[in-house]
Design a protein around this motif. Structure first.
Motif, mmCIF file in Angstrom:
data_model
loop_
_atom_site.group_PDB
_atom_site.id
_atom_site.type_symbol
_atom_site.label_atom_id
_atom_site.label_comp_id
_atom_site.label_asym_id
_atom_site.label_seq_id
_atom_site.Cartn_x
_atom_site.Cartn_y
_atom_site.Cartn_z
ATOM 1 N N LEU A 180 -5.288 4.913 3.299
ATOM 2 C CA LEU A 180 -6.873 3.949 2.918
ATOM 3 C C LEU A 180 -7.788 4.507 3.522
ATOM 4 O O LEU A 180 -8.847 5.102 2.975
ATOM 5 N N GLY A 181 -7.399 5.304 4.835
ATOM 6 C CA GLY A 181 -8.560 6.565 4.569
ATOM 7 C C GLY A 181 -10.036 5.936 5.920
ATOM 8 O O GLY A 181 -10.909 5.851 5.981
ATOM 9 N N GLN B 119 -2.499 15.951 5.066
ATOM 10 C CA GLN B 119 -3.371 16.847 3.610
ATOM 11 C C GLN B 119 -2.098 17.297 2.773
ATOM 12 O O GLN B 119 -1.926 18.677 2.080
ATOM 13 N N LEU B 120 -0.845 16.805 3.179
ATOM 14 C CA LEU B 120 0.582 17.127 1.793
ATOM 15 C C LEU B 120 0.489 16.527 0.872
ATOM 16 O O LEU B 120 1.315 16.811 0.090
ATOM 17 N N HIS B 121 -0.784 15.217 0.783
ATOM 18 C CA HIS B 121 -0.518 14.249 0.135
ATOM 19 C C HIS B 121 -1.294 14.984 -0.971
ATOM 20 O O HIS B 121 -2.165 15.256 -0.532
ATOM 21 N N SER B 122 -1.421 13.997 -2.409
ATOM 22 C CA SER B 122 -2.722 14.418 -3.299
ATOM 23 C C SER B 122 -3.681 13.173 -2.482
ATOM 24 O O SER B 122 -3.116 12.181 -2.002
ATOM 25 N N ILE B 123 -4.854 13.402 -2.928
ATOM 26 C CA ILE B 123 -6.100 12.843 -2.450
ATOM 27 C C ILE B 123 -6.869 12.688 -3.449
ATOM 28 O O ILE B 123 -7.944 12.825 -4.152
ATOM 29 N N LEU B 124 -7.234 10.977 -2.951
ATOM 30 C CA LEU B 124 -8.065 10.267 -4.813
ATOM 31 C C LEU B 124 -8.890 9.875 -4.058
ATOM 32 O O LEU B 124 -9.132 9.412 -2.751
ATOM 33 N N ASP B 125 -10.308 10.578 -4.248
ATOM 34 C CA ASP B 125 -12.100 10.777 -4.278
ATOM 35 C C ASP B 125 -12.216 8.934 -4.728
ATOM 36 O O ASP B 125 -12.816 8.835 -5.970
ATOM 37 N N ILE B 126 -12.724 8.033 -3.683
ATOM 38 C CA ILE B 126 -12.664 6.803 -4.731
ATOM 39 C C ILE B 126 -14.273 6.477 -3.584
ATOM 40 O O ILE B 126 -14.243 6.761 -2.824
ATOM 41 N N ASN C 35 -12.086 8.355 2.364
ATOM 42 C CA ASN C 35 -12.713 7.829 2.104
ATOM 43 C C ASN C 35 -14.230 7.895 2.967
ATOM 44 O O ASN C 35 -14.803 8.353 3.701
ATOM 45 N N GLY C 36 -15.790 8.170 1.727
ATOM 46 C CA GLY C 36 -16.869 8.391 1.790
ATOM 47 C C GLY C 36 -17.067 9.537 2.326
ATOM 48 O O GLY C 36 -17.915 10.284 3.096
ATOM 49 N N GLY C 37 -16.180 10.458 1.560
ATOM 50 C CA GLY C 37 -16.608 11.707 1.635
ATOM 51 C C GLY C 37 -15.910 12.505 3.163
ATOM 52 O O GLY C 37 -16.039 14.137 2.867
ATOM 53 N N VAL C 38 -15.405 11.704 4.080
ATOM 54 C CA VAL C 38 -15.296 12.363 5.353
ATOM 55 C C VAL C 38 -13.105 12.365 4.810
ATOM 56 O O VAL C 38 -12.434 12.443 4.293
ATOM 57 N N ASP C 39 -13.427 13.913 5.543
ATOM 58 C CA ASP C 39 -12.015 14.964 5.207
ATOM 59 C C ASP C 39 -10.803 14.668 5.576
ATOM 60 O O ASP C 39 -10.580 13.520 6.768
ATOM 61 N N VAL C 40 -10.231 14.141 5.174
ATOM 62 C CA VAL C 40 -8.956 13.101 5.334
ATOM 63 C C VAL C 40 -8.096 14.591 6.311
ATOM 64 O O VAL C 40 -8.142 15.528 6.391
ATOM 65 N N VAL D 69 0.846 -1.323 -0.354
ATOM 66 C CA VAL D 69 -0.288 0.065 -0.067
ATOM 67 C C VAL D 69 1.017 1.022 0.025
ATOM 68 O O VAL D 69 0.328 2.277 -0.624
ATOM 69 N N GLY D 70 1.957 1.518 1.008
ATOM 70 C CA GLY D 70 2.975 2.074 1.022
ATOM 71 C C GLY D 70 3.368 2.252 -0.715
ATOM 72 O O GLY D 70 3.822 4.221 -1.291
ATOM 73 N N ALA D 71 3.587 1.495 -1.131
ATOM 74 C CA ALA D 71 4.444 2.077 -2.995
ATOM 75 C C ALA D 71 3.442 2.419 -2.963
ATOM 76 O O ALA D 71 3.512 2.496 -3.912
ATOM 77 N N LEU D 72 2.360 1.747 -3.595
ATOM 78 C CA LEU D 72 1.263 2.327 -4.152
ATOM 79 C C LEU D 72 0.994 4.017 -4.502
ATOM 80 O O LEU D 72 0.987 4.513 -4.697
ATOM 81 N N SER D 73 1.153 4.104 -2.763
ATOM 82 C CA SER D 73 1.192 5.126 -2.250
ATOM 83 C C SER D 73 2.026 6.365 -3.114
ATOM 84 O O SER D 73 1.354 7.338 -3.469
#
Ligand code: GRG
Length: 402
Positions: free
Chosen positions: A296-297, A395-402, A385-390, A241-245
């Motif tokens: 994974l949020g 927040q310094l990373h890019s955020i993927l909404d799925i 995840n589910g619209g919940v704020d990270v 997961v870290g590598a994919l991130s």
């Protein structure tokens, strides 16, 4: 699945833990130390765990003063009248550099470095990152990047060293090393499904193939193993997961719920987490699992209050440090990952007792304090995840909404 946020009940032994870490080096250096002898080969990683642990408890300046990062300090007396001075940690790390191949060994004997390995190359770079020394002129960034590149195999996987063992740990390490050096090419998912080419040069590694290899290690239960077909293990889940991130490729996970379910299932009755089914809980999985759930949020999929209490129960209330399980001997590996666990569930600042200063936080992708990640401009990706704020640390990373 639970979503408990009740804070664990202290006490938290801040001063004892700091003292445990600061005095550890001299204890391990003693010629009669059993722990010193059996961990001699991985001393660079031990130094990283120590520094990163202390960095969560103390400011950058305090860590430098207490540990002698950039300047030599007085070592503990050994019973003689001699004043022993220990060289600066940064200088010692450079003595562990194996210029023959371009990586770092786990220790050195006098001036001679041990053979290089990816494991210790990342630890060395992490120590330099914490010490704000990645721009030290002794660091040959091109040689190190070439070393990492030389360990990529035809199928995209990475070996740990010239002897060839393959493991998803080494893919995470390769990505993290190159990110720290500012040399990681990203996959190009939009255009060519290959690795991005910058300024006409062949990419230093094929990140696209490496990510594909990671995905080939995914199992039916949602988890990941060390090679294709190997049993899911929480440590390998972190590395995949870290590598994919780091490679901005979390969209490949598709069913992040299945993986998060498998991770949440690792919580035992004691509140502690295990690394795979039917195994005992161990404090270090507080890191391997929470870091993945953070990316994974879904940290709230476990009972964080019970986990925090389990970690506190593993503290040594006399000499400081944290053990794998209650009543066991502490060591610096579990001390670091126990503190990381408390940090990732937001409990360090709640139960810690440091007055007048906030605790520094750990970044779940790079395993470095968030201020270091921010200073270096390191960017990974996390899932909202589910619209919940990270949370703020992510927040310094890019955020993927799925
Ligand atoms: C920068 C944090 C950081 C890591 C670098 C080295 C590495 C990358 C990742 C290691 C991931 C990993 C495989 C962790 C697991 C370590 C561990 C506790 C292994 C124990 O395995 P077993 O089988 O234990 O002895 P269990 O708990 O399964 O019985």
């Amino acid at each position: 699945m639970t979503s408990e946020t009740a804070a664990p009940v202290g006490p938290f032994y801040d001063a004892l833990h700091a003292n445990y870490i600061v005095t550890l080096g001299d204890k391990l250096d003693s010629p009669t130390s059993y722990e010193g002898a059996v961990t001699e080969h991985l001393r660079v990683s031990g130094v990283y765990w120590s520094l990163a642990a202390l960095a969560l408890l103390r400011t950058e300046g305090e860590v430098d003063d207490l540990m002698g990062l950039t300047k030599p300090i007085q070592a503990a007396t050994d019973g003689t009248d001699e004043n022993k001075i220990r060289s600066a940690i940064v200088d010692w790390v450079f003595q562990c550099y194996d210029a023959r191949v371009g990586g770092f060994g786990g220790n050195c004997s006098g001036e001679n470095p041990h053979d290089a390995h990816l494991l210790y190359t990342l630890s060395a770079l992490q120590v330099l990152a914490i010490s704000n020394s990645l721009d030290d002129e002794r660091l040959d960034k091109d040689a190190i990047a070439n070393y990492v590149s030389s360990l990529q195999n035809e199928d995209g996987s990475f070996s740990g060293d010239e002897w060839g063992e393959i493991d998803t740990r080494f893919t995470y390490i390769a990505f993290s090393c190159l990110a720290l050096l500012g040399k990681l090419p990203l996959p190009d998912w939009n255009n060519s499904n290959s690795t991005q080419v910058v300024s006409e040069e062949k990419p230093i590694i094929d990140t696209y193939k490496a990510v594909k290899y990671i995905m080939s290690c995914r199992n039916f239960d949602g988890g990941f193993g060390c090679v294709p077909g190997a049993e899911s293990h929480a440590g390998q889940v972190f590395t995949c997961v870290g590598a994919l991130s780091i490679a901005q490729s979390l969209h490949l996970l598709e069913d992040a719920d299945l993986l998060s379910w498998w991770l949440a299932e690792r919580q035992c009755d004691s509140g502690g987490l295990n690394g795979r089914p039917e195994k005992q809980a161990d404090v270090c999985y507080s890191w391997w699992i929470l870091s993945a759930l953070s990316i994974l949020g879904r940290v709230d999929w476990i009972n964080t209050g019970k986990l925090g209490q389990f970690i506190l129960n593993c503290q040594d209330d006399e000499d400081g440090g944290i053990a794998d399980r209650p009543m066991d001997m502490p060591d610096v590996y579990h001390t670091f990952f126990g503190l990381c666990g408390l940090s990732l569930i937001g409990q360090l600042e709640k139960i810690g007792n440091k007055e007048g200063q906030n605790y520094r936080q750990i970044d779940p992708v790079f395993a470095l304090p968030t201020d270091v990640v921010s200073r270096l401009g390191l960017k990974a990706q996390v899932i909202r995840n589910g619209g919940v704020d990270v949370e703020k640390r992510l927040q310094l990373h890019s955020i993927l909404d799925i």
